[in-house]
Design a protein around this motif. Structure first.
Motif, mmCIF file in Angstrom:
data_model
loop_
_atom_site.group_PDB
_atom_site.id
_atom_site.type_symbol
_atom_site.label_atom_id
_atom_site.label_comp_id
_atom_site.label_asym_id
_atom_site.label_seq_id
_atom_site.Cartn_x
_atom_site.Cartn_y
_atom_site.Cartn_z
ATOM 1 N N MET A 4 0.985 -1.219 -0.009
ATOM 2 C CA MET A 4 -0.156 -0.035 -0.025
ATOM 3 C C MET A 4 0.912 1.470 -0.243
ATOM 4 S SD MET A 4 -1.660 2.518 1.686
ATOM 5 C CE MET A 4 -1.766 2.583 3.468
ATOM 6 N N ILE A 5 1.876 1.137 0.959
ATOM 7 C CA ILE A 5 2.886 2.552 0.919
ATOM 8 C C ILE A 5 3.380 2.686 -0.159
ATOM 9 C CG2 ILE A 5 4.668 3.527 2.183
ATOM 10 C CD1 ILE A 5 3.458 2.168 4.754
ATOM 11 N N ASN A 6 3.994 1.615 -0.873
ATOM 12 C CA ASN A 6 4.696 1.676 -2.094
ATOM 13 C C ASN A 6 3.727 2.001 -3.338
ATOM 14 O OD1 ASN A 6 7.294 1.072 -0.863
ATOM 15 N ND2 ASN A 6 7.079 -0.858 -1.566
ATOM 16 N N SER A 7 2.676 1.680 -3.303
ATOM 17 C CA SER A 7 1.640 1.883 -4.395
ATOM 18 C C SER A 7 1.211 3.514 -4.402
ATOM 19 C CB SER A 7 0.408 1.367 -4.281
ATOM 20 O OG SER A 7 0.564 -0.123 -4.373
ATOM 21 N N VAL A 8 1.130 4.091 -3.247
ATOM 22 C CA VAL A 8 0.850 5.489 -2.870
ATOM 23 C C VAL A 8 1.997 6.319 -3.320
ATOM 24 C CG1 VAL A 8 0.049 7.375 -1.452
ATOM 25 C CG2 VAL A 8 -0.968 5.121 -1.487
ATOM 26 N N THR A 9 3.388 6.128 -2.953
ATOM 27 C CA THR A 9 4.360 6.606 -2.865
ATOM 28 C C THR A 9 5.442 6.522 -3.614
ATOM 29 O OG1 THR A 9 5.720 5.375 -1.712
ATOM 30 C CG2 THR A 9 4.584 6.931 -0.346
ATOM 31 N N GLY A 10 5.331 5.340 -4.621
ATOM 32 C CA GLY A 10 6.332 4.966 -5.523
ATOM 33 C C GLY A 10 7.620 4.739 -5.044
ATOM 34 N N TRP A 11 7.614 4.609 -3.836
ATOM 35 C CA TRP A 11 8.868 3.735 -3.344
ATOM 36 C C TRP A 11 9.191 2.460 -3.399
ATOM 37 C CZ3 TRP A 11 7.781 6.758 1.898
ATOM 38 C CH2 TRP A 11 8.219 8.316 1.592
ATOM 39 N N ASP A 12 10.427 1.822 -3.104
ATOM 40 C CA ASP A 12 10.417 0.500 -2.949
ATOM 41 C C ASP A 12 10.960 0.013 -1.465
ATOM 42 O OD1 ASP A 12 13.105 1.456 -2.650
ATOM 43 O OD2 ASP A 12 13.996 0.443 -4.210
ATOM 44 N N MET A 13 10.005 0.439 -0.727
ATOM 45 C CA MET A 13 10.260 0.023 0.778
ATOM 46 C C MET A 13 9.976 -1.432 1.079
ATOM 47 S SD MET A 13 8.626 3.316 3.073
ATOM 48 C CE MET A 13 9.931 3.125 4.333
ATOM 49 N N THR A 14 10.883 -2.041 2.123
ATOM 50 C CA THR A 14 10.670 -3.434 2.454
ATOM 51 C C THR A 14 9.888 -3.314 3.859
ATOM 52 O OG1 THR A 14 12.752 -3.549 3.543
ATOM 53 C CG2 THR A 14 12.513 -4.161 1.070
ATOM 54 N N ILE A 15 9.381 -4.370 4.388
ATOM 55 C CA ILE A 15 8.966 -4.610 5.832
ATOM 56 C C ILE A 15 9.781 -4.407 6.516
ATOM 57 C CG2 ILE A 15 9.289 -6.875 6.097
ATOM 58 C CD1 ILE A 15 6.185 -6.828 7.273
ATOM 59 N N GLU A 16 11.297 -4.673 6.487
ATOM 60 C CA GLU A 16 12.409 -4.225 7.353
ATOM 61 C C GLU A 16 12.632 -2.764 7.469
ATOM 62 O OE1 GLU A 16 12.451 -6.691 4.904
ATOM 63 O OE2 GLU A 16 12.756 -8.453 6.127
#
Length: 635
Positions: A532-544
């Motif tokens: 969800m966060i990556n879909s909104v922001t365009g980032w490539d965050m991981t759960i870590e």
């Protein structure tokens, strides 16, 4: 143009009457996400050590998150932070509703408030333009009345966050309230805002959130409505609200009864979520774009306790504190207590628990009928409960003023063994989940930087033998896969407490609802949260990476508290929790031991990378990329 967030933070200096806009870079947003992690950046930097919580030097921050306002469930959350007048340490409180999303639509991700206005004012933000306006005409009015006035003055569709008459009358545990029923309830944030002569923040905007990947978000959003009927916890929450756990907690012996003396309440059924749905429920309400609709709206037209639906309905905690805590089994009386707290903007947990404390003091002869002004302040007396509540919010009489300062200060004033009746941690009254059976929750109550809190970690039953694969598979996403014996506080249980606290800490930075996103039973799991966060922001965050945000927030809280003189001496549970529970049921005779809590605190500090006094080391701050905070550590 950033995706998700606006890239703008409003700074308000009420002393000077100035409004300035800061535009932090993308790395700043990715490091903190929003919420209290972001707020702590400004609080540590701008608030001097030893500031008076009710003085102009206190800094009040109001932050959304990077996904607030996106069209998906569980993102419309707001975090309020400041030095707490209750504890003298950090204050932290979340709320939902429509105000958070509207603040984002109005053009800002957060607000940093300093100083004190020479006269009452309110802050209006309309389509990106902030302005301070006179608020003298709003003083002394109920929350619903203030809403009506400001809707006419600003915009009928505006969202309003305000402190209430309770704060004007000096109630220590005053809250901030929006929609006249959504609270930043805990830690006294309403009194902080009142001390600044800021009556309200009014927001209105039409700026939509830019999304990096609309298709991915839409796909995730479609999962929500389909998943609710298949998830027993979510289905119950949708049908009966948070009140769904009244009967469950009573069954397992963790429904605090008669001021935490017992774990079962014989009058639980009349105040249950099921009974509410059968009788007084008018409708289910929701927060912006959320399909869960867990908010209750009740209406009572007849009888001695009439209730207006504009003030919502009682949550589980309110049914606990004004119900089972006080031995009151009258749903209408508890619903009216909820309305009064909403009208005057005070925290229902602290207020109901303080009245229950006073009831126990009265029954034990610690205070007399002379001190109560002739009120028979006994468990089960609904009329007495409501009478004292009205005295508190109106600041009337010696009893009302004393209890308006919370149970811990009342105990100090009364003496005579009153401290034996307290259920407070760092001055905050405990919520309606009992650590006698939920042992790791007891650890979190003790170490939590702003006092006992039930939404700072996952609860024990989800990591005890017999837990289902659905929940266990989700916990494995954050490295937890070894359920422990019931009622235990093993090293692995401590790790469960810490790691889930880190997850929840991240949620309170991203500003995501803990009933929608979480490590176990919620609508979406950890992987979904990342998507969800990556879909909104365009980032490539991981759960870590997300978990690291949670660790940063906890570190910054502890740095602030250490600077203000807090340490291990303050991470303690009340005397009452070390006494055996009375009554009948599965937890009768249960208690917590000092040894198990002390050992658990040792383990917890080591896992967090803190000293034996509970203070983050410089190495830990560097590891979590907040090395800048080391300058605020005590020498």
């Amino acid at each position: 143009m950033p995706n998700g967030y606006n890239g703008k933070i409003l700074h308000v200096d009420l002393t000077k009457g100035t409004l300035t806009v800061e535009e932090p870079n993308e790395a700043f947003y990715r490091k903190y996400l929003g919420g209290s992690a972001m707020g702590m950046h400004y609080i540590l930097r701008d608030m001097p050590k030893g500031a008076d919580p009710l003085g102009p030097e206190n800094v009040l921050t109001l932050f959304t998150g990077v996904t607030t306002g996106a069209a998906i469930s569980g993102q419309s959350r707001l975090n309020a932070n400041a030095k707490s007048p209750i504890s003298g340490g950090i204050g932290d409180s979340q709320s939902g509703g429509f105000f958070p999303a509207e603040l984002k639509f109005a053009g800002f991700d957060g607000i940093v408030i300093k100083g004190k206005s020479p006269k009452p004012v309110y802050l209006a933000i309309v389509e990106g333009k902030p302005e301070l306006r006179d608020a003298a005409h709003l003083m002394g009015k109920l929350s619903g009345e203030v809403d009506d006035i400001l809707h006419k003055e600003v915009d009928p569709k505006a969202e309003i966050l305000q402190h209430g008459i309770g704060a004007e009358n000096g109630v220590l545990y005053s809250s901030l309230v929006s929609m006249s029923n959504r609270h930043n309830g805990r830690t006294g944030m309403g009194l902080v805002m009142a001390s600044k002569n800021l009556k309200a923040v009014v927001v209105r905007g039409t700026k939509k959130v830019e999304l990096a990947n609309q298709k991915a978000l839409t796909e995730l959003n479609r999962i929500g409505p389909k998943a609710i009927p298949e998830n027993g916890d979510m289905d119950g929450l949708a049908k009966f609200g948070t009140a769904v756990v009244v009967l469950f907690n009573n069954t397992i012996g963790t429904l605090p009864t008669r001021n935490y003396n017992e774990g079962q309440f014989e009058g639980c059924e009349p105040i249950s979520g099921e009974k509410m749905a059968e009788t007084v429920l008018k409708e289910r309400d929701t927060c912006y774009a959320c399909v869960v609709k867990c908010k209750r709206v009740v209406e009572i037209k007849d009888g001695p306790y009439k209730v207006d639906p504009r003030y919502g309905g009682p949550e589980y905690e309110t049914l606990g504190t004004f119900g089972s805590y006080c031995g009151v089994d009258d749903l209408a009386a508890v619903s009216l207590a909820n309305q009064i707290c909403n009208e005057y903007a005070v925290d229902t947990i602290a207020c109901g628990a303080t009245i229950a404390f006073a009831m126990e003091c009265y029954e034990k002869g610690i205070i007399t009928k002379e001190q109560t002004g002739g009120i028979e302040l006994k468990f089960g007396n609904a009329d007495a409960m409501l009478q004292v509540l009205n005295m508190i919010v109106k600041g009337e009489g010696e009893l009302g003023k004393t209890l308006g300062m919370g149970s811990e200060r009342a105990a100090k004033k009364w003496g005579n063994g009153a401290d034996e009746c307290l259920i407070t941690v760092k001055g905050a009254e405990a919520p309606a989940h009992m650590p006698h059976a939920k042992r790791s929750l007891g650890l979190i109550y003790a170490v939590n930087p702003f006092g006992a809190d039930h939404q700072s970690s996952e609860h024990d039953p989800y990591y005890e033998e017999g837990v289902g694969d659905f929940n266990l598979d989700r916990l494995k996403q954050i490295g937890l896969g070894s359920p422990q014996p019931a009622y235990s506080l093993t090293e692995e249980k401590v790790r469960f407490a810490y790691e889930t606290e880190v997850f929840y800490s991240m949620l309170d930075s991203a500003e995501l609802c803990q009933f929608v996103y979480g490590p176990t039973w919620t609508l979406y799991d950890g992987k979904d949260t990342v998507q969800m966060i990556n879909s909104v922001t365009g980032w490539d965050m991981t759960i870590e990476e997300l978990m690291e945000v949670g660790r940063r927030r906890l570190d910054l809280f502890r740095v602030f508290n250490a600077r203000e003189g807090f340490g291990r001496k303050d991470d303690k549970l009340p005397k009452k929790f070390f006494k055996q529970l009375q009554g009948t049921g599965p937890t009768a005779g249960f208690t917590i031991t000092h040894e198990e809590i002390d050992n658990a605190i040792d383990s917890y500090y080591k896992m967090a990378g803190w000293t034996a006094d509970g203070v983050p080391t410089r190495e830990t701050l560097k590891k979590h990329d907040v090395e800048w905070a080391a300058e605020y550590l005590p020498a």
